[in-house]
Enzyme design. Structure first.
Site, PDB file in Angstrom:
ATOM      1  N   PHE A  49     -27.338 -24.546  35.929  1.00 47.13           N
ATOM      2  CA  PHE A  49     -28.612 -23.834  35.889  1.00 47.13           C
ATOM      3  C   PHE A  49     -29.257 -23.980  34.512  1.00 47.13           C
ATOM      4  O   PHE A  49     -28.605 -23.748  33.486  1.00 47.13           O
ATOM      5  CB  PHE A  49     -28.409 -22.335  36.136  1.00 47.13           C
ATOM      6  CG  PHE A  49     -28.133 -21.949  37.557  1.00 47.13           C
ATOM      7  CD1 PHE A  49     -29.171 -21.703  38.442  1.00 47.13           C
ATOM      8  CD2 PHE A  49     -26.829 -21.808  38.010  1.00 47.13           C
ATOM      9  CE1 PHE A  49     -28.915 -21.332  39.756  1.00 47.13           C
ATOM     10  CE2 PHE A  49     -26.564 -21.436  39.314  1.00 47.13           C
ATOM     11  CZ  PHE A  49     -27.607 -21.198  40.189  1.00 47.13           C
ATOM     12  N   ASP A  50     -30.519 -24.341  34.502  1.00 44.43           N
ATOM     13  CA  ASP A  50     -31.324 -24.142  33.307  1.00 44.43           C
ATOM     14  C   ASP A  50     -31.451 -22.629  33.117  1.00 44.43           C
ATOM     15  O   ASP A  50     -31.268 -21.867  34.076  1.00 44.43           O
ATOM     16  CB  ASP A  50     -32.696 -24.794  33.518  1.00 44.43           C
ATOM     17  CG  ASP A  50     -33.655 -24.509  32.378  1.00 44.43           C
ATOM     18  OD1 ASP A  50     -33.248 -24.646  31.207  1.00 44.43           O
ATOM     19  OD2 ASP A  50     -34.809 -24.140  32.673  1.00 44.43           O
ATOM     20  N   LEU A  51     -31.768 -22.189  31.912  1.00 38.91           N
ATOM     21  CA  LEU A  51     -31.872 -20.747  31.657  1.00 38.91           C
ATOM     22  C   LEU A  51     -33.320 -20.274  31.725  1.00 38.91           C
ATOM     23  O   LEU A  51     -33.721 -19.568  32.646  1.00 38.91           O
ATOM     24  CB  LEU A  51     -31.244 -20.417  30.300  1.00 38.91           C
ATOM     25  CG  LEU A  51     -31.267 -18.959  29.850  1.00 38.91           C
ATOM     26  CD1 LEU A  51     -30.615 -18.044  30.886  1.00 38.91           C
ATOM     27  CD2 LEU A  51     -30.573 -18.814  28.493  1.00 38.91           C
ATOM     28  N   ASP A  52     -34.123 -20.688  30.749  1.00 36.12           N
ATOM     29  CA  ASP A  52     -35.515 -20.235  30.671  1.00 36.12           C
ATOM     30  C   ASP A  52     -36.349 -20.817  31.806  1.00 36.12           C
ATOM     31  O   ASP A  52     -36.419 -22.027  31.985  1.00 36.12           O
ATOM     32  CB  ASP A  52     -36.142 -20.661  29.339  1.00 36.12           C
ATOM     33  CG  ASP A  52     -35.466 -19.985  28.150  1.00 36.12           C
ATOM     34  OD1 ASP A  52     -34.870 -18.920  28.332  1.00 36.12           O
ATOM     35  OD2 ASP A  52     -35.549 -20.544  27.033  1.00 36.12           O
TER      36      ASP A  52
END
Length: 215
Positions: free
Chosen positions: A9-12
């Site tokens: 998962f990317d965060l932002d």
């Protein structure tokens, strides 16, 4: 339906909406550099890419200016900005479901690892993630392809066909392609549908709950 084992998962813009914290911290750094930006919407392009890339591409800063701007950004971000952030609705339920199903969950972000780990802890998501990989504070390993490569190395007992990257910007999809893994582009973040389509991800989804259809 492919059989994925490791979800990156990317965060932002993928797990959380960090707009206020990031844009106000960028605004703070620009103000110190003599650049006044009143509309935070103008600073949304800073959400996703490495800061050094954005300061150079958007404002034409040289190396010395970039170093100072990042220092000024972090001054505000570490004190307040990282907590001016909110999880997207249904993210905790999604993570809990995936974890229960036996997936290995990781975060792959261009944000420095130390900040990403604090944000994960702030949202009380530590129990869901097996690994958090970000950039180094000195600016190295900031390209998404490098970050994804590190995750793959940490779980090299799995074939690449069992990895999938989820993100809201083209950088996530480009990084996935560079590492020959599948990718899901999400439109609820900060990348436009056109931006995502141009990178031809494996899937594109509009809502958090739609992710389960492909996992």
């Amino acid at each position: 339906m492919k059989n994925y084992s490791v979800v990156l998962f990317d965060l932002d813009g993928t797990l959380s909406d960090p707009k206020i914290g990031i844009t106000k911290s960028v605004q703070h750094a620009l103000q110190k550099a003599g650049v006044m930006v009143n509309d935070l919407d103008e600073l949304e392009p800073f959400i996703g890419p490495p800061l050094q890339v954005s300061f150079q591409e958007i404002y034409g800063f040289n190396d010395a200016q970039i170093t100072q701007a990042i220092s000024d950004y972090r001054e505000r971000f570490t004190e307040r900005g990282m907590f001016e952030n909110k999880l997207y609705e249904d993210i905790p339920a999604l993570l809990a479901h995936l974890k229960q199903q036996g997936y290995i969950l990781t975060i792959a972000t261009s944000k420095p690892t130390v900040f990403a780990e604090q944000i994960v802890k702030y949202f009380q998501l530590e129990s869901y993630f097996d690994l958090v990989v970000g950039s180094h504070l000195d600016g190295s390993r900031s390209a998404k392809g490098e970050i994804i490569a590190e995750v793959l190395q940490q779980f090299d007992c799995y074939p690449k066909e069992q990895f999938i990257m989820i993100g809201d910007r083209k950088y996530d999809l480009i990084g996935a392609r560079e590492n020959q893994i599948d990718a899901i582009g999400v439109t609820y973040g900060f990348g436009s549908l056109e931006e995502l389509k141009n990178e031809e991800p494996t899937y594109i989804v509009d809502h958090v709950n739609d992710l389960l259809k492909h996992l």
